[in-house]
Motif scaffolding. Structure first.
Motif, PDB file in Angstrom:
ATOM      1  N   ASP A  53      -9.126  -1.158  14.400  1.00  0.00           N
ATOM      2  CA  ASP A  53      -9.129  -1.962  13.169  1.00  0.00           C
ATOM      3  C   ASP A  53      -7.776  -2.609  12.916  1.00  0.00           C
ATOM      4  O   ASP A  53      -7.537  -3.129  11.827  1.00  0.00           O
ATOM      5  CB  ASP A  53      -9.525  -1.099  11.969  1.00  0.00           C
ATOM      6  CG  ASP A  53      -8.552   0.030  11.698  1.00  0.00           C
ATOM      7  OD1 ASP A  53      -8.769   0.787  10.747  1.00  0.00           O
ATOM      8  OD2 ASP A  53      -7.557   0.163  12.453  1.00  0.00           O
ATOM      9  N   SER A  54      -6.896  -2.539  13.920  1.00  0.00           N
ATOM     10  CA  SER A  54      -5.546  -3.119  13.883  1.00  0.00           C
ATOM     11  C   SER A  54      -4.579  -2.373  12.970  1.00  0.00           C
ATOM     12  O   SER A  54      -3.475  -2.872  12.715  1.00  0.00           O
ATOM     13  CB  SER A  54      -5.583  -4.599  13.495  1.00  0.00           C
ATOM     14  OG  SER A  54      -6.254  -5.355  14.486  1.00  0.00           O
ATOM     15  N   SER A  55      -4.967  -1.222  12.495  1.00  0.00           N
ATOM     16  CA  SER A  55      -4.003  -0.407  11.746  1.00  0.00           C
ATOM     17  C   SER A  55      -2.964   0.122  12.732  1.00  0.00           C
ATOM     18  O   SER A  55      -3.283   0.382  13.894  1.00  0.00           O
ATOM     19  CB  SER A  55      -4.701   0.743  11.023  1.00  0.00           C
ATOM     20  OG  SER A  55      -5.373   1.572  11.953  1.00  0.00           O
ATOM     21  N   THR A  56      -1.733   0.254  12.265  1.00  0.00           N
ATOM     22  CA  THR A  56      -0.630   0.608  13.155  1.00  0.00           C
ATOM     23  C   THR A  56       0.144   1.812  12.635  1.00  0.00           C
ATOM     24  O   THR A  56       0.169   2.092  11.431  1.00  0.00           O
ATOM     25  CB  THR A  56       0.335  -0.570  13.326  1.00  0.00           C
ATOM     26  OG1 THR A  56       0.816  -0.977  12.033  1.00  0.00           O
ATOM     27  CG2 THR A  56      -0.351  -1.751  13.986  1.00  0.00           C
ATOM     28  N   THR A  57       0.786   2.486  13.567  1.00  0.00           N
ATOM     29  CA  THR A  57       1.676   3.603  13.264  1.00  0.00           C
ATOM     30  C   THR A  57       2.913   3.452  14.127  1.00  0.00           C
ATOM     31  O   THR A  57       2.795   3.139  15.320  1.00  0.00           O
ATOM     32  CB  THR A  57       1.007   4.957  13.547  1.00  0.00           C
ATOM     33  OG1 THR A  57      -0.189   5.074  12.771  1.00  0.00           O
ATOM     34  CG2 THR A  57       1.942   6.105  13.211  1.00  0.00           C
ATOM     35  N   TYR A  58       4.071   3.666  13.509  1.00  0.00           N
ATOM     36  CA  TYR A  58       5.331   3.527  14.233  1.00  0.00           C
ATOM     37  C   TYR A  58       6.188   4.777  14.068  1.00  0.00           C
ATOM     38  O   TYR A  58       6.141   5.460  13.041  1.00  0.00           O
ATOM     39  CB  TYR A  58       6.126   2.337  13.690  1.00  0.00           C
ATOM     40  CG  TYR A  58       5.509   0.992  13.919  1.00  0.00           C
ATOM     41  CD1 TYR A  58       4.681   0.410  12.956  1.00  0.00           C
ATOM     42  CD2 TYR A  58       5.744   0.290  15.100  1.00  0.00           C
ATOM     43  CE1 TYR A  58       4.111  -0.839  13.168  1.00  0.00           C
ATOM     44  CE2 TYR A  58       5.178  -0.962  15.322  1.00  0.00           C
ATOM     45  CZ  TYR A  58       4.365  -1.514  14.345  1.00  0.00           C
ATOM     46  OH  TYR A  58       3.805  -2.751  14.561  1.00  0.00           O
ATOM     47  N   ALA A  59       7.000   5.023  15.072  1.00  0.00           N
ATOM     48  CA  ALA A  59       8.038   6.030  14.935  1.00  0.00           C
ATOM     49  C   ALA A  59       9.057   5.524  13.917  1.00  0.00           C
ATOM     50  O   ALA A  59       9.332   4.318  13.851  1.00  0.00           O
ATOM     51  CB  ALA A  59       8.715   6.287  16.269  1.00  0.00           C
ATOM     52  N   ASP A  60       9.618   6.427  13.142  1.00  0.00           N
ATOM     53  CA  ASP A  60      10.610   6.018  12.139  1.00  0.00           C
ATOM     54  C   ASP A  60      11.773   5.269  12.778  1.00  0.00           C
ATOM     55  O   ASP A  60      12.340   4.346  12.187  1.00  0.00           O
ATOM     56  CB  ASP A  60      11.128   7.239  11.383  1.00  0.00           C
ATOM     57  CG  ASP A  60      10.097   7.823  10.436  1.00  0.00           C
ATOM     58  OD1 ASP A  60      10.246   9.000  10.051  1.00  0.00           O
ATOM     59  OD2 ASP A  60       9.125   7.112  10.085  1.00  0.00           O
ATOM     60  N   SER A  61      12.106   5.652  13.989  1.00  0.00           N
ATOM     61  CA  SER A  61      13.273   5.072  14.652  1.00  0.00           C
ATOM     62  C   SER A  61      13.082   3.611  15.051  1.00  0.00           C
ATOM     63  O   SER A  61      14.058   2.923  15.354  1.00  0.00           O
ATOM     64  CB  SER A  61      13.630   5.898  15.899  1.00  0.00           C
ATOM     65  OG  SER A  61      12.541   5.933  16.796  1.00  0.00           O
ATOM     66  N   VAL A  62      11.840   3.134  15.060  1.00  0.00           N
ATOM     67  CA  VAL A  62      11.603   1.747  15.486  1.00  0.00           C
ATOM     68  C   VAL A  62      11.017   0.877  14.387  1.00  0.00           C
ATOM     69  O   VAL A  62      10.838  -0.328  14.583  1.00  0.00           O
ATOM     70  CB  VAL A  62      10.683   1.698  16.731  1.00  0.00           C
ATOM     71  CG1 VAL A  62      11.229   2.579  17.851  1.00  0.00           C
ATOM     72  CG2 VAL A  62       9.252   2.079  16.374  1.00  0.00           C
ATOM     73  N   LYS A  63      10.728   1.480  13.245  1.00  0.00           N
ATOM     74  CA  LYS A  63      10.153   0.696  12.147  1.00  0.00           C
ATOM     75  C   LYS A  63      11.072  -0.448  11.759  1.00  0.00           C
ATOM     76  O   LYS A  63      12.281  -0.281  11.644  1.00  0.00           O
ATOM     77  CB  LYS A  63       9.909   1.592  10.931  1.00  0.00           C
ATOM     78  CG  LYS A  63       8.690   2.473  11.044  1.00  0.00           C
ATOM     79  CD  LYS A  63       8.502   3.327   9.796  1.00  0.00           C
ATOM     80  CE  LYS A  63       7.284   4.220   9.923  1.00  0.00           C
ATOM     81  NZ  LYS A  63       7.122   5.119   8.745  1.00  0.00           N
ATOM     82  N   GLY A  64      10.470  -1.621  11.581  1.00  0.00           N
ATOM     83  CA  GLY A  64      11.237  -2.796  11.216  1.00  0.00           C
ATOM     84  C   GLY A  64      11.839  -3.534  12.392  1.00  0.00           C
ATOM     85  O   GLY A  64      12.339  -4.645  12.242  1.00  0.00           O
TER      86      GLY A  64
END
Length: 122
Positions: A53-64
């Motif tokens: 559904d195109s929802s995403t999850t990122y590691a805190d270290s790479v967010k942004g």
């Protein structure tokens, strides 16, 4: 299926790279696609994943800084990496969580790619 990851290379800190990964083989449907990398004290750490559904999850270290996307028509997942840091240096492994069918039987499976090396210099 086999996963072919590409796009790695050598880049200076602050630079950008775009990784891509496309599975080849018999696939009925794809659920989750994502990227992992080795981490100290861990077998691997999640970098980013994207669901059907195109929802995403990122590691805190790479967010942004990193953006994961997928092209469902091409069964391809991308990882746009901006503002790279030396600590981002790693082999990046893509994976796909999918269903395949053989005759009338369908099963879920997860496969991993060979990895692509990203080296960020100071």
């Amino acid at each position: 299926v086999q996963l072919q990851a590409s796009g790695g290379g050598l880049v200076q800190a602050g630079g950008s790279l775009r990784l891509s990964c496309a599975p080849t083989g018999s696939i009925f449907s794809i659920n989750v696609m994502g990227w992992y990398r080795p981490a100290p004290g861990k077998q691997r750490e999640l970098v980013a994943v994207i669901a059907s559904d195109s929802s995403t999850t990122y590691a805190d270290s790479v967010k942004g800084r990193f953006t994961i996307s997928r092209d469902n028509a091409k069964n391809t997942v991308y990882l746009q990496m901006n503002s790279l840091k030396p600590e981002d240096t790693a082999v990046y492994y893509c994976y796909v969580d999918y269903r395949y069918c053989s005759g009338f039987r369908c099963q879920a499976k997860t496969d991993w790619g060979q990895g692509t090396l990203v080296t960020v210099s100071t």
